[in-house]
Design an enzyme around this catalytic site. Structure first.
Site, mmCIF file in Angstrom:
data_model
loop_
_atom_site.group_PDB
_atom_site.id
_atom_site.type_symbol
_atom_site.label_atom_id
_atom_site.label_comp_id
_atom_site.label_asym_id
_atom_site.label_seq_id
_atom_site.Cartn_x
_atom_site.Cartn_y
_atom_site.Cartn_z
ATOM 1 N N GLU A 16 1.977 -0.393 -4.749
ATOM 2 C CA GLU A 16 1.038 0.644 -5.161
ATOM 3 C C GLU A 16 1.838 1.952 -5.160
ATOM 4 O OE1 GLU A 16 -3.129 2.885 -4.005
ATOM 5 O OE2 GLU A 16 -1.686 2.364 -2.473
ATOM 6 N N ASP B 296 0.821 -1.204 0.000
ATOM 7 C CA ASP B 296 0.000 0.000 0.000
ATOM 8 C C ASP B 296 0.863 1.266 0.000
ATOM 9 O OD1 ASP B 296 -2.885 0.813 0.600
ATOM 10 O OD2 ASP B 296 -1.831 1.845 2.217
HETATM 11 C C1 GLC Z 1 -4.223 2.892 -0.604
HETATM 12 C C2 GLC Z 1 -5.450 2.005 -0.609
HETATM 13 C C3 GLC Z 1 -6.621 2.815 -0.167
HETATM 14 C C4 GLC Z 1 -6.378 3.306 1.234
HETATM 15 C C5 GLC Z 1 -5.074 4.076 1.328
HETATM 16 C C6 GLC Z 1 -4.644 4.256 2.741
HETATM 17 O O1 GLC Z 1 -4.277 3.880 -1.552
HETATM 18 O O2 GLC Z 1 -5.615 1.435 -1.874
HETATM 19 O O3 GLC Z 1 -7.832 2.106 -0.245
HETATM 20 O O4 GLC Z 1 -7.430 4.138 1.635
HETATM 21 O O5 GLC Z 1 -4.014 3.405 0.675
HETATM 22 O O6 GLC Z 1 -4.186 3.047 3.277
#
Ligand code: GLC
Length: 520
Positions: A261, A207
């Site tokens: 991500e 994440d």
């Molecule tokens: C990422 C996740 C999202 C979440 C954020 C904070 O972007 O995909 O859903 O709210 O991180 O953890």
């Protein structure tokens, strides 16, 4: 340099990954929220679809301020979803179905209810104080820097009255940021990865990974002021952390794939997260996730991937929808475009990620009034999966969010076996990607095409016996027919329904995508 052969391609390169958002996937106990037993019971859908791996969004213990991305115990399952035994059985069922398992790993922050934060906030002298980011107020008493949080227009700092200091949270105040500069934080989080790796997990989707190794104590650059700090480029510090993470996890008995991500909008920076094969295995191409349905823009996306990724070792990662943005069926506007987009996505060089429901052609649900639950306004893309056309669409109780439009008609049961359906379209494409490795691991070259059309060639120097050495893909991004000079070859896939495949040399129909075998 020769294009790679198809032998010894790791699963995270050759395969397709399917994202399950557990709350909205399948409910086994009738509380209106999906759970792990429900998910295990529906893995047959993924097997029939033909994907290779499944990524589960978080199911750890959480107060659910951000629906699981605020974790208060990384090594346990939230009772809403089940327990550790259910997680073990889910992993085992997935493996028995031939699916690799990817879990979400949230390194940047915990829940404010996590015992670590409880200790950290208790006093300035607590041994866990520096596990989180605490700073004195600015001279005027306000936040230490001008960073903004995500999900609303407010500072990324909250003053904690107990100790008179501010703590950092790039997301909600309920999600305090960990400080990875502290070696014990890195060690504790690597222990979390080991815990799940030992339970058989094959990879982690990490994440907002670019924020691990933040450049602290600086204000936002003037030209970016006002945008949330979580999407800022936090500089090179992250690469040290990722190199460490990779070398530590590579030493696990079964080294997991690390999938980031990487929420940055600079395509060159996305590639940086792969390092020289010593950081992430995959980094999501976030700019493409936000690209409009436009041939010129996608030509640019593909051209920059060709330029930026090493033709042999570099490996892009493509995604059109997830649980954070409106679905591409909604963004692109029509079912016909979503069908063509499936061809575009599944013929890219790189690893495609599918988001649950895109294979059904789901649009976002309309969520209004008191049904709105997400502080980030993302409820629409998180609507439950319709399994059949019964009144509850296969859900034993009213689900936590409303269904997407036309849910019963778009349900898995209704689309299965209907050759014209979106689901069968995805199944055919995934079968083709499996039988023709040129589509997954072959090299790519963009060919000339009229405005509104994207045309490219995929090729392999050493195709395995019987497979194509070369395929050509054409995507008409317009809703008008287009003549494309020199189109020839045998139709092997595309948006046309079986039995309605276009003849050789025929121009592209509106919104048509076509995969051709030039061997004829
Ligand atoms: C990422 C996740 C999202 C979440 C954020 C904070 O972007 O995909 O859903 O709210 O991180 O953890």
């Amino acid at each position: 340099m020769p294009a790679p052969t198809t032998t010894e391609v790791p699963w995270w390169r050759g395969g397709v990954v399917y994202q399950v958002y557990p709350r909205s996937f399948a409910d086994s106990n009738g509380d209106g929220v999906g759970d792990l037993v429900g998910a295990a019971s529906r893995l047959g859908h993924l097997r029939d679809l033909g994907v290779d791996a499944v990524w589960f969004s978080p199911f750890y213990r959480s107060p659910m301020a951000d629906f699981g991305y605020d974790i208060d115990d990384h090594c346990d399952v939230d009772p809403l979803f089940g327990d550790l035994g259910a997680a073990d059985r889910l992993i085992e069922t997935a493996h028995r179905s031939g699916l690799r398992v990817v879990l979400d790993f949230v390194p940047g922050h915990t829940s404010d209810r996590h015992p670590w934060f409880g200790e950290s906030r208790s006093s300035r002298g607590n041994p866990r104080r520096d596990w989180y980011v605490w700073r004195d107020p600015a001279p005027d008493g306000g936040p230490p820097t001008d960073w903004r949080a995500a999900f609303g227009d407010y500072p990324a700092w909250t003053l904690d009255p107990t100790t008179g200091q501010y703590y950092l949270h790039l997301f909600l105040p309920e999600q305090p940021d960990l400080d990875w500069n502290h070696p014990e934080v890195a060690a504790a989080m690597i222990d979390v990865l080991r815990f799940w790796s030992d339970r058989g997990v094959d990879g982690f989707r990490i994440d907002v990974v670019h924020t691990v190794g933040k450049r602290l104590d600086v204000d936002t650059p003037a030209e970016l002021r006002g945008i949330p700090a979580c999407v800022l480029d936090h500089g090179p510090g992250v690469h040290l952390r990722l190199t460490e993470l990779r070398s530590r996890t590579d030493a696990f008995p079964s080294p997991p794939a690390l999938i980031g991500e990487t929420y940055v909008f600079d395509r060159e920076r996305v590639v940086d997260f792969l390092g020289h094969g010593d950081q992430l295995h995959l980094a999501f191409n976030i700019p493409a996730l936000h690209s409009p349905w436009d041939a010129a823009v996608w030509r640019d996306e593909m051209a920059s991937a060709i330029d930026l990724y090493d033709p042999v070792d570099g490996w892009p990662c493509w995604v059109l929808s997830n649980h954070d943005v409106p679905r591409h069926r909604t963004r692109y506007g029509t079912e016909a475009r979503a069908r063509a987009a499936a061809v575009l996505l599944l013929t890219q060089r790189g690893t495609p990620f599918l988001y649950q429901g895109e294979e059904l052609g789901l649009a976002d649900a309309v969520v209004e009034g008191d049904r709105v639950v997400d502080p980030g306004g993302r409820d629409g893309c998180r609507a439950p999966i319709p399994w059949d056309d019964s009144p509850g669409c296969g859900w034993p109780a009213d689900p936590w969010l409303p269904f997407a439009p036309d849910a019963a008609a778009l349900s898995v049961a209704r689309q299965s076996g209907d050759p014209a359906s979106m689901l069968e379209h995805y199944r055919r494409l995934l079968r083709l990607r499996r039988t023709e490795p040129v589509l997954s691991v072959g090299r790519v070259e963009i060919l000339d095409a009229p405005d509104g059309v994207l045309r490219y060639r995929r090729w392999l120097d050493e195709p395995p016996g019987g497979a194509a050495a070369e395929l050509e893909v054409l995507v008409n991004f317009t809703d008008e027919p287009v003549e494309v000079p020199g189109v020839s070859g045998r139709w092997v896939g595309g948006t046309a329904r079986p039995g309605e495949t276009p003849g050789p040399g025929q121009g592209l129909g509106p919104d048509e995508a076509r995969i051709l075998d030039p061997r004829g």
